[in-house]
Design an enzyme around this catalytic site. Structure first.
Site, short mmCIF file in Angstrom:
data_model
loop_
_atom_site.label_atom_id
_atom_site.label_comp_id
_atom_site.label_asym_id
_atom_site.label_seq_id
_atom_site.Cartn_x
_atom_site.Cartn_y
_atom_site.Cartn_z
N ASP A 97 0.85 -1.19 0.00
CA ASP A 97 0.00 0.00 0.00
C ASP A 97 0.89 1.24 0.00
O ASP A 97 2.09 1.16 0.28
CB ASP A 97 -0.93 0.01 1.23
CG ASP A 97 -0.16 0.05 2.55
OD1 ASP A 97 0.90 -0.62 2.65
OD2 ASP A 97 -0.60 0.75 3.49
N GLU A 163 0.17 -1.19 5.83
CA GLU A 163 1.24 -0.66 6.68
C GLU A 163 1.09 0.84 6.90
O GLU A 163 1.26 1.34 8.02
CB GLU A 163 2.61 -0.95 6.05
CG GLU A 163 3.77 -0.75 7.02
CD GLU A 163 4.34 0.66 7.04
OE1 GLU A 163 5.14 0.95 7.93
OE2 GLU A 163 3.97 1.49 6.18
N GLU A 164 0.72 1.56 5.84
CA GLU A 164 0.61 3.02 5.96
C GLU A 164 -0.57 3.41 6.83
O GLU A 164 -0.75 4.58 7.16
CB GLU A 164 0.49 3.67 4.57
CG GLU A 164 1.67 3.42 3.65
CD GLU A 164 2.96 4.12 4.07
OE1 GLU A 164 2.99 4.73 5.16
OE2 GLU A 164 3.93 4.05 3.32
N ASP A 192 12.40 -1.41 3.83
CA ASP A 192 11.34 -0.40 3.86
C ASP A 192 11.84 0.86 4.57
O ASP A 192 11.13 1.46 5.36
CB ASP A 192 10.10 -0.99 4.57
CG ASP A 192 8.92 -0.01 4.58
OD1 ASP A 192 8.89 0.89 3.72
OD2 ASP A 192 8.05 -0.15 5.46
N1 BES Z 1 8.69 3.23 5.28
C1 BES Z 1 8.10 3.88 6.41
C2 BES Z 1 8.88 3.67 7.69
C3 BES Z 1 10.05 4.60 7.81
C4 BES Z 1 9.82 5.96 7.94
C5 BES Z 1 11.31 4.13 7.80
C6 BES Z 1 10.87 6.83 8.05
C7 BES Z 1 12.36 5.00 7.90
C8 BES Z 1 12.15 6.35 8.02
C9 BES Z 1 6.70 3.33 6.64
O1 BES Z 1 6.03 3.10 5.43
C10 BES Z 1 5.89 4.32 7.46
O2 BES Z 1 5.69 5.42 7.02
N2 BES Z 1 5.42 3.93 8.64
C11 BES Z 1 4.50 4.70 9.45
C12 BES Z 1 3.95 3.75 10.47
C13 BES Z 1 2.74 4.27 11.20
C14 BES Z 1 1.57 4.43 10.27
C15 BES Z 1 2.37 3.31 12.30
C16 BES Z 1 5.22 5.87 10.13
O3 BES Z 1 6.38 5.76 10.55
O4 BES Z 1 4.58 6.92 10.26
ZN ZN Z 2 7.08 2.13 4.00
#
Ligand code: BES
Ligand code: ZN
Length: 471
Positions: A97, A163-164, A192
């Protein structure tokens, strides 16, 4: 390895063509209108996996309510490639996603059409987060098949479409399959995240946790005219803005008493880790397109990103935000904020401290409005043991493909499932990024560089080979 690397280089246009295919599927998990596209993206993966003789198992995690509509959660796609008990088994995870994207947000091109510029940057929503990385695992398998080379490991896959939006439903499936589908897993790899800068690859051993809150204040039974009722009613928005201003200071310090108490102290050894990293204040200024950073040196910047908790204010639902002057008193407003947490903070403690502090501050207002504090989702921080062969294999692979020793990094973002895998399977988890710091994940003009994508496929290949014999 040379033969496989040459094959990957020769086939780069076909990898890019297929990245364009998946970017064209707007699999936005946070938007009910796009739910069918998320499902379609899951089906695309199943079809490709089937073509490559990966056996699949599909989980349907159940339902959710989004924008007032009840929706089926997108499928969790599990895959198995190879079951040789003499080989190690690597579990790879990724998400199919993406974040929302509209051309009108400021994109130069349509976000769901992959466009390459003269510098070889491939622009499109999901290009780096996380579509290129997940499909790359499939291209590794494909390259081995085309060249008739045996893969020296078994692969298990877990691809999700939420995940998002907080990975709803996934934890239960992982716990359910821990002793079954995932029973043979030896270690876990997630691609990721991103390099710390734009030049040097890294392996990542830590992420912050996240506790997400809503703060709802309601009073009048309907929206009111401020000329008639201003000064005569307790205004929900006034209460809310007051309370939100008490949570964090403008220089980034969380103001909730006790919130820093559980934070693990920074050791001397740790301090040293931060000085040698390939990162500069300039990198961060570039990433934000501005120079308004709170801290002046790279250590402080990285410590506040990786190592200390932070609180961000995200928005106010119900507030008037249109153009022009509307003299309304909103009847109900919902403030949104989150705390990024670090070891050893517990989500339960964070929730208790947040709730009691806000209630205490609210009581001081003597407001007749109603307040509701809700923790929407919460997950703790994750740190891995870097002395595991998983990390040695990844470092070796980076040396093979890029000719340099990688930085060991943490990240300020969160991937809730990372800790779930570590705890449910009891196995080492590693983050092995493909993209660069300036890819603009979640932002406008998200991109992955052609070289990061293609060298990334080689990196994943080399990593799997290293895992087969790493000590
Ligand atoms: N790919 C990101 C995680 C990430 C963010 C890794 C910044 C390294 C640096 C992932 O898709 C993401 O955005 N995760 C969310 C999780 C939340 C919705 C629980 C986030 O970090 O906001
Ligand atoms: Zn991601």
């Amino acid at each position: 390895m040379d033969k496989i690397f040459a094959y990957i280089s020769q086939n780069q246009d076909s990898y890019i063509k297929r990245l364009a295919e998946v970017v064209a599927i707007p699999s936005v998990s946070g938007d009910a209108k796009h739910r069918q596209d998320v499902v379609r993206m899951g089906e695309w993966l199943v079809q490709e996996m089937t073509r490559l003789n990966v056996s699949t198992k599909i989980h349907h995690p159940g339902k959710q309510v989004l924008d007032g509509v009840e929706l089926d959660l997108p499928p969790v796609v599990l895959g198995t490639y190879g079951t040789d008990p003499a080989k190690r088994t690597v579990l790879v995870y990724g998400h199919y996603d993406v974040q929302p994207a509209l051309k009108s947000d400021g994109w130069t091109h349509d976000p769901f059409t992959l466009v390459e510029d003269e510098q070889g940057r491939l622009f499109g929503r999901g290009s780096t987060d996380d579509k290129a990385p997940i499909i790359s695992w499939l291209w590794v398998i494909e390259a081995h098949q085309k060249l008739n080379i045996d893969l020296p490991v078994n692969i298990k896959m877990c691809f999700e479409g939420m995940e998002e939006s907080g990975s709803e439903g996934l934890d239960d499936i992982i716990y359910k399959e821990a002793k079954d589908y995932f029973a043979t897993v030896d270690c876990v790899c997630i691609s990721d995240n991103y390099w710390l800068g734009t030049k040097k690859p890294c392996v990542t051993y830590g992420l912050r946790g996240i506790s997400y809150f809503t703060l709802e204040i309601s009073g009048p039974g309907r929206d009111l005219h401020s000329g008639v009722f201003g000064g005569t009613v307790h205004e929900p928005m006034t209460d809310l803005v007051y309370l939100m201003s008490k949570l964090v200071s403008p220089n980034g310090k969380i103001l909730i008493p006790g919130i820093y108490d559980e934070v693990a102290p920074v050791t001397d050894d740790e301090h040293k880790l931060y000085t040698d990293l390939d990162f500069s204040v300039k990198d961060i200024h570039q990433a934000i397109d501005a120079t308004n950073t709170i801290h002046e040196n790279k250590q402080d910047i990285l410590m506040h990103r990786w190592r200390f908790p932070t609180l961000s204010l995200h928005g106010i639902e119900g507030a008037f935000y249109g153009a022009g002057a509307k003299t309304v008193i909103p009847a109900k407003v919902i403030g949104k904020f989150s705390i990024r947490s670090v070891p050893n903070q517990k989500p339960e403690t964070i929730k208790a401290l947040v709730t009691s502090f806000i209630q205490q501050e609210f009581a001081k207002l003597n407001s007749k409005n109603k307040i509701t504090i809700t923790e929407l989702s919460a997950g703790p921080a994750w740190v891995a043991d870097v002395k595991h062969y998983n990390f040695r294999a990844a470092s070796k692979a980076i040396e093979t493909v890029f000719g340099i020793t990688p930085d060991y990094t943490r990240e300020g973002g969160s991937i809730p499932v990372t800790l779930t895998f570590q705890e449910a399977l009891g196995k080492n988890v590693l983050l092995l990024p493909m993209g660069r710091a300036d890819d603009g994940a979640h932002s406008i003009n998200e991109k992955i560089d052609r070289s990061n994508y293609i060298e990334g496929i080689k990196l994943l290949t080399s990593y799997l080979h290293e895992i087969s014999h790493a000590q």
